[in-house]
Design a protein around this motif. Sequence first.
Motif, short mmCIF file in Angstrom:
data_model
loop_
_atom_site.label_atom_id
_atom_site.label_comp_id
_atom_site.label_asym_id
_atom_site.label_seq_id
_atom_site.Cartn_x
_atom_site.Cartn_y
_atom_site.Cartn_z
N GLN A 220 0.84 -1.20 0.00
CA GLN A 220 0.00 0.00 0.00
C GLN A 220 0.87 1.25 0.00
OE1 GLN A 220 -2.69 0.27 3.32
NE2 GLN A 220 -3.73 2.07 2.53
N ALA A 221 1.96 1.23 0.76
CA ALA A 221 2.88 2.36 0.80
C ALA A 221 3.57 2.58 -0.54
CB ALA A 221 3.93 2.15 1.90
N GLN A 222 3.65 1.51 -1.35
CA GLN A 222 4.25 1.62 -2.69
C GLN A 222 3.20 1.92 -3.76
OE1 GLN A 222 7.62 1.35 -2.51
NE2 GLN A 222 7.22 0.92 -0.34
N ASP A 223 1.96 2.20 -3.33
CA ASP A 223 0.85 2.46 -4.26
C ASP A 223 0.56 1.26 -5.16
OD1 ASP A 223 0.32 5.05 -3.32
OD2 ASP A 223 1.92 5.88 -4.55
N VAL A 224 0.71 0.06 -4.60
CA VAL A 224 0.41 -1.17 -5.32
C VAL A 224 -0.88 -1.76 -4.75
CG1 VAL A 224 1.18 -3.53 -5.84
CG2 VAL A 224 2.84 -1.64 -5.82
N ASP A 225 -1.75 -2.23 -5.61
CA ASP A 225 -3.00 -2.86 -5.17
C ASP A 225 -2.67 -4.23 -4.60
OD1 ASP A 225 -5.47 -4.07 -4.83
OD2 ASP A 225 -6.32 -3.22 -6.66
N ALA A 226 -2.53 -4.30 -3.26
CA ALA A 226 -2.08 -5.53 -2.61
C ALA A 226 -3.08 -6.67 -2.80
CB ALA A 226 -1.85 -5.27 -1.13
N GLU A 227 -4.37 -6.38 -2.69
CA GLU A 227 -5.35 -7.45 -2.79
C GLU A 227 -5.45 -7.99 -4.22
OE1 GLU A 227 -9.05 -7.08 -0.91
OE2 GLU A 227 -8.20 -6.44 1.02
N ARG A 228 -5.18 -7.15 -5.18
CA ARG A 228 -5.18 -7.63 -6.56
C ARG A 228 -3.98 -8.55 -6.80
NH1 ARG A 228 -5.50 -3.86 -12.06
NH2 ARG A 228 -5.52 -5.62 -13.56
N LEU A 229 -2.86 -8.23 -6.17
CA LEU A 229 -1.64 -9.02 -6.35
C LEU A 229 -1.63 -10.27 -5.49
CD1 LEU A 229 1.23 -9.23 -7.61
CD2 LEU A 229 2.07 -7.95 -5.62
N LEU A 230 -2.07 -10.15 -4.24
CA LEU A 230 -1.94 -11.23 -3.26
C LEU A 230 -3.25 -11.93 -2.92
CD1 LEU A 230 0.46 -9.45 -0.73
CD2 LEU A 230 1.07 -10.88 -2.70
N GLY A 231 -4.37 -11.32 -3.29
CA GLY A 231 -5.65 -11.85 -2.86
C GLY A 231 -6.15 -11.08 -1.66
N PRO A 232 -7.37 -11.38 -1.19
CA PRO A 232 -7.95 -10.63 -0.06
C PRO A 232 -7.13 -10.78 1.21
CG PRO A 232 -9.61 -11.98 -1.18
CD PRO A 232 -8.29 -12.41 -1.71
N LEU A 233 -7.19 -9.77 2.05
CA LEU A 233 -6.56 -9.85 3.36
C LEU A 233 -7.17 -11.01 4.15
CD1 LEU A 233 -6.36 -6.16 4.63
CD2 LEU A 233 -4.49 -7.81 4.74
N PRO A 234 -6.38 -11.68 4.99
CA PRO A 234 -6.97 -12.71 5.85
C PRO A 234 -8.09 -12.11 6.70
CG PRO A 234 -4.58 -12.81 5.93
CD PRO A 234 -4.93 -11.55 5.19
N PRO A 235 -9.21 -12.80 6.86
CA PRO A 235 -10.31 -12.26 7.67
C PRO A 235 -9.90 -12.06 9.11
CG PRO A 235 -10.69 -14.56 7.14
CD PRO A 235 -9.51 -14.13 6.32
N ALA A 236 -10.65 -11.21 9.81
CA ALA A 236 -10.30 -10.84 11.18
C ALA A 236 -10.27 -12.03 12.12
CB ALA A 236 -11.28 -9.78 11.70
N ASP A 237 -11.08 -13.06 11.84
CA ASP A 237 -11.14 -14.20 12.74
C ASP A 237 -10.14 -15.31 12.37
OD1 ASP A 237 -12.35 -14.98 10.41
OD2 ASP A 237 -14.09 -15.91 11.36
N GLN A 238 -9.28 -15.06 11.38
CA GLN A 238 -8.27 -16.04 10.99
C GLN A 238 -6.96 -15.71 11.69
OE1 GLN A 238 -7.75 -16.61 6.77
NE2 GLN A 238 -5.77 -17.61 7.01
N HIS A 239 -6.47 -16.63 12.50
CA HIS A 239 -5.25 -16.34 13.26
C HIS A 239 -3.99 -16.68 12.48
CE1 HIS A 239 -2.95 -15.49 16.87
NE2 HIS A 239 -2.26 -16.60 16.65
#
Length: 337
Positions: free
Chosen positions: A21-40
Amino acid sequence: MAEPVSRVAATYVRLLYDYLQAQDVDAERLLGPLPPADQHFVPLSAWQGMLTRVQDLEGRPGLGLRVAAGISPRHFGVVGYAALACATLGEALLRLERYHASVYDVNPAVVRHLPEGISIEWGVSRGKPGPLVDETAIASLVQLARDMTGHVWPVMEVSFVNPRPDDVRPYEDFFGGLVRFGAQVTRLVLAAEHLVLPLRKSDPALLALMDQQAEALLARVASVPAEVEAWRRTLVVLIREGRPALVDLARAHHLSPRSLQRRLAEQGLGFQRLLDDTRQHLAEGYMRQHGLDLAEIALLLGFSEQSAFTRAFRQWTGLAPAQWRKQALANKNQVSP
């Protein structure tokens, strides 16, 4: 018995998303969705794949060093915040080492005391996770330690099990000390003079909030004699600091362990029962009110592993924590308007 599955905390994985995000790169497009809040946890294989995709995108060495620059206690979850409650860097590192598997469950860490300081070593009993994983982990630990002390100081030595890269200068510049490659174990050596540094980035407000929440949970317990209440309140702090022992409670109240045992007996209590009761009430409150997973609750209660917490909770209530929480939430929903 099945082989343990190597994994890293989802909060730690967020570090890479923050970097992109700090590099202005779409992280979710590159890596997929962020892990959900309930995933440890995230499997190590997934973490390796994420780092490789970013490395392929950037095409230059030292990715782990750059990613580590954005590390903060929140990426280490409850363990990172617990470290902020420590007085010195040495205490914080011991706390992180004790609970490191809740953040970086790859190869076990071993802390060794040396005349010149301490070493932290990771073997290869569960395989070699690779240069990207290793350099991100070690650099993140060093960067967090520097941030917490407010000083940029050199490490004495860093050794990696991975082959020597073509350009070692970025690693030498980042760590500031001797950097080895092709070693038998991954090893970090810190000087004694840095271990006694106070934590300038401690968070007393967060610590006070944790204490207030814990005391509010204990306040729901049926009234007890003032002396017992005082012991319980002290135990809350000792549990958080990883020192829930009879000798520590006695010292905090200016008593000998024998005197404390005698006074506990006068109240019809033993130390273990007092500790178990305190932990149980805290556990039930955390599971009712806080967005914490069971691994984090285990750490808040001073258990080094979630399995130990599960066994203890089953002894207290007759139910596994997940089953108890499910029932508690169901009952709460039934009485909600």
